[in-house]
Motif scaffolding. Structure first.
Motif, PDB file in Angstrom:
ATOM      1  N   UNK A 316       0.984  -1.114  -0.119  1.00 59.47           N
ATOM      2  CA  UNK A 316      -0.079  -0.106   0.074  1.00 59.47           C
ATOM      3  C   UNK A 316       0.960   1.185   0.003  1.00 59.47           C
ATOM      4  N   UNK A 317       0.478   2.417  -0.580  1.00 59.22           N
ATOM      5  CA  UNK A 317       1.055   3.764  -0.608  1.00 59.22           C
ATOM      6  C   UNK A 317       1.243   3.924   1.132  1.00 59.22           C
ATOM      7  N   UNK A 318       2.489   4.254   1.362  1.00 58.02           N
ATOM      8  CA  UNK A 318       2.643   5.199   2.652  1.00 58.02           C
ATOM      9  C   UNK A 318       1.931   6.244   2.600  1.00 58.02           C
ATOM     10  N   UNK A 319       1.330   6.679   3.630  1.00 57.68           N
ATOM     11  CA  UNK A 319       0.482   7.919   3.713  1.00 57.68           C
ATOM     12  C   UNK A 319       1.212   9.272   4.044  1.00 57.68           C
ATOM     13  N   UNK A 355      -6.347  10.709   4.643  1.00 60.44           N
ATOM     14  CA  UNK A 355      -5.663  10.888   5.813  1.00 60.44           C
ATOM     15  C   UNK A 355      -5.566  12.520   6.006  1.00 60.44           C
ATOM     16  N   UNK A 356      -5.365  13.356   5.193  1.00 60.66           N
ATOM     17  CA  UNK A 356      -5.297  14.829   5.250  1.00 60.66           C
ATOM     18  C   UNK A 356      -6.428  15.724   4.940  1.00 60.66           C
ATOM     19  N   UNK A 357      -7.795  14.762   4.512  1.00 57.95           N
ATOM     20  CA  UNK A 357      -8.759  15.508   4.251  1.00 57.95           C
ATOM     21  C   UNK A 357      -9.851  16.134   5.276  1.00 57.95           C
ATOM     22  N   UNK A 358     -10.013  17.234   5.484  1.00 54.62           N
ATOM     23  CA  UNK A 358     -11.166  17.357   6.665  1.00 54.62           C
ATOM     24  C   UNK A 358     -12.259  16.537   6.453  1.00 54.62           C
ATOM     25  N   UNK A 359     -12.723  16.289   5.158  1.00 51.44           N
ATOM     26  CA  UNK A 359     -13.980  15.542   4.978  1.00 51.44           C
ATOM     27  C   UNK A 359     -13.815  14.076   5.527  1.00 51.44           C
TER      28      UNK A 359
END
Length: 484
Positions: A316-319, A355-359
């Motif tokens: 998986x892509x690291x975040x 992981x970064x999105x406020x939504x």
């Protein structure tokens, strides 16, 4: 298109008879000896064989990097007009980078050639690369690695749209120039070809011929094709994709031939990491040692987390380090090297990692997701994200998908979800209806811009795994006399 030295005339004849017809060919011509020779050789052969139903058009890319380039383009236009070949000049406009100018110019050049091919309704593009270019490339790559390189490919698919073919790749520049001299046709010498600040020029000056190079290239090509084919079979037998985000290599897949395993893991790492190139040799040695070892655990390489468990290796892509992408109305772009999106809305949108999105934070709070949340909670907020990102994804609301999720590691799922794309406009998540106007689709960074024919079989099978459109097939009916 065979790794055997051939006269330019014979190479062109073999090339034309290998094509599917009718065909319209866009010739990339700079005015140098190689591309001028390519144009005239093709023109002569096409006119001598009207039954082949092949027509020519041409394009010159003016990189606007030096004085006189516009005049040179006009000279080429005059040559094409004298031959009755439709021609256009494509200019690389805008600011030029101060570093990496050669790579940037290559990107711009092929993009402009693709635009010209679209304009002329050409089926594919041909360039005047010669065996001299091949030898220089092999020498440069040989300075960086001990592995046998396959050098310049004879066929490359650009942007999933146009094949770029190189019919003179095993013909000598001296023979092409001799052909031009016999016809009394001059060519333009680019001053940058004598500028020692470029590696290729330095390599050319110290070049020494290797009589066995054709044989080495042929062997390298056969090896790459075999790996691509073996890798495609490996995908069918040993790889699973979950939700379009999490890859799983089954335990048996880690016990296969090491060369095939090296090939597939390197390319899967590039795909899941959104990188145009596979991790370097040292990194891949670490990955292979880890993946085939007896200990369980995790490691990161090429922006990918490799999670080794009893039921296989998860990718998986690291975040970390995932930057947002802003798309104005009508704009298209590639987000994180992993998803292509086109904004069909009348307002600007933002594509960013969950992981970064406020939504996403709101979604996780609503669902009660936490480190201790179960697969049922996880499926609720994955469902909210995949409602926005439909292209190539398996609906997590399906019974089969929910059942598979229950048997997958929660930590691996959370990691994959954290790197998922989320769409928003003015800080508000897009509705499912609005998201249909964007539809992010999987993007394969090592293949979707430039795909050599050596990797075609593997890349096409990967497209099937991700449920994306297949790549355009080669416009050939045979290669080296063999029907394809």
């Amino acid at each position: 298109m065979s790794p055997e030295a051939a006269s330019p005339q014979l190479a062109i004849l073999q090339f034309l008879t290998s094509l599917q017809s009718p065909a319209r060919i866009l010739v990339a011509i700079s005015g140098g000896s190689d591309s001028t020779g390519l144009l005239l050789l093709l023109d002569k052969a096409v006119k001598a064989a009207p039954h082949l139903k092949i027509s020519l058009c041409a394009a010159t890319v003016d990189h606007a990097l030096r004085a006189g380039s516009a005049d040179e383009a006009r000279e080429v236009a005059a040559l094409c007009a004298s031959l009755g070949i439709p021609h256009t000049v494509m200019i690389w406009r805008g600011d030029k980078p101060k570093t990496g100018i050669m790579a940037a110019a290559r990107e711009a050049r092929y993009g402009l050639l693709a635009t010209a091919a679209t304009h002329f309704k050409a089926d594919f593009i041909v360039t005047g690369h010669t065996f001299d270019d091949q030898r220089e490339t092999l020498q440069m790559r040989g300075m960086r690695t001990e592995q046998v390189s396959s050098g310049i490919a004879d066929a490359v698919l650009f942007d999933r749209r146009f094949w770029i073919l190189r019919p003179l790749l095993f013909s000598a520049r001296a023979d092409i120039r001799a052909f031009l001299k016999e016809r009394g046709v001059p060519w333009i010498d680019d001053p940058s070809n004598e500028d020692s600040k470029y590696e290729r020029v330095r390599m050319r000056r110290q070049f020494s011929a290797d009589a066995g190079m054709e044989k080495d290239i042929g062997a390298a090509w056969e090896e790459r094709l075999a790996l691509s084919s073996g890798g495609a079979e490996w995908l069918d037998r040993h790889f699973r994709l979950h939700g379009g985000l999490l890859g799983q290599v089954m335990p048996d897949g880690l016990r296969q031939d090491r060369a095939v395993l090296d090939y597939v893991l390197a390319r899967l790492a590039a795909v899941f990491g959104g990188q145009p190139f596979a991790p370097g040799r040292a990194q891949m040695e670490r990955v292979l040692t880890f993946a085939t070892g007896s200990g369980l655990g995790r490691m990161t390489a090429g922006r990918v987390v490799f999670d080794l468990r009893r039921d296989g290796l998860y990718l998986a892509r690291e975040s970390r380090g995932i930057l947002p992408l802003v798309l104005r109305p009508g704009e298209a772009g590639v987000w994180d090297g992993r998803f292509y999106a086109r904004n069909g809305l009348s307002t600007s949108i933002v594509v960013e990692a969950a992981t970064y999105a406020p939504s996403f934070l709101c979604l996780s709070q609503e669902s009660g997701a936490s480190k201790s949340s179960g697969a049922k909670d996880t499926s609720r907020f994955i469902g909210s994200i995949t409602a926005q990102t439909r292209g190539g994804w398996i609906p997590v609301t399906s019974t089969g998908m929910r059942e598979r999720m229950r048997h997958l590691p929660k930590a691996a799922w959370r990691r994959a979800i954290a790197a998922a794309p989320v769409l928003s406009a003015e800080g508000t998540p897009l509705s499912e209806e609005s998201a249909r106007m964007v539809e992010p689709t999987p993007y394969f960074a090592p293949f979707d811009r430039f795909l050599t024919r050596f990797d075609f079989i593997f890349a096409n099978r990967l497209s099937a795994v991700f449920a994306t459109a297949p790549y355009a097939r080669l416009p050939l009916r045979s290669i080296d006399g063999k029907t394809i």
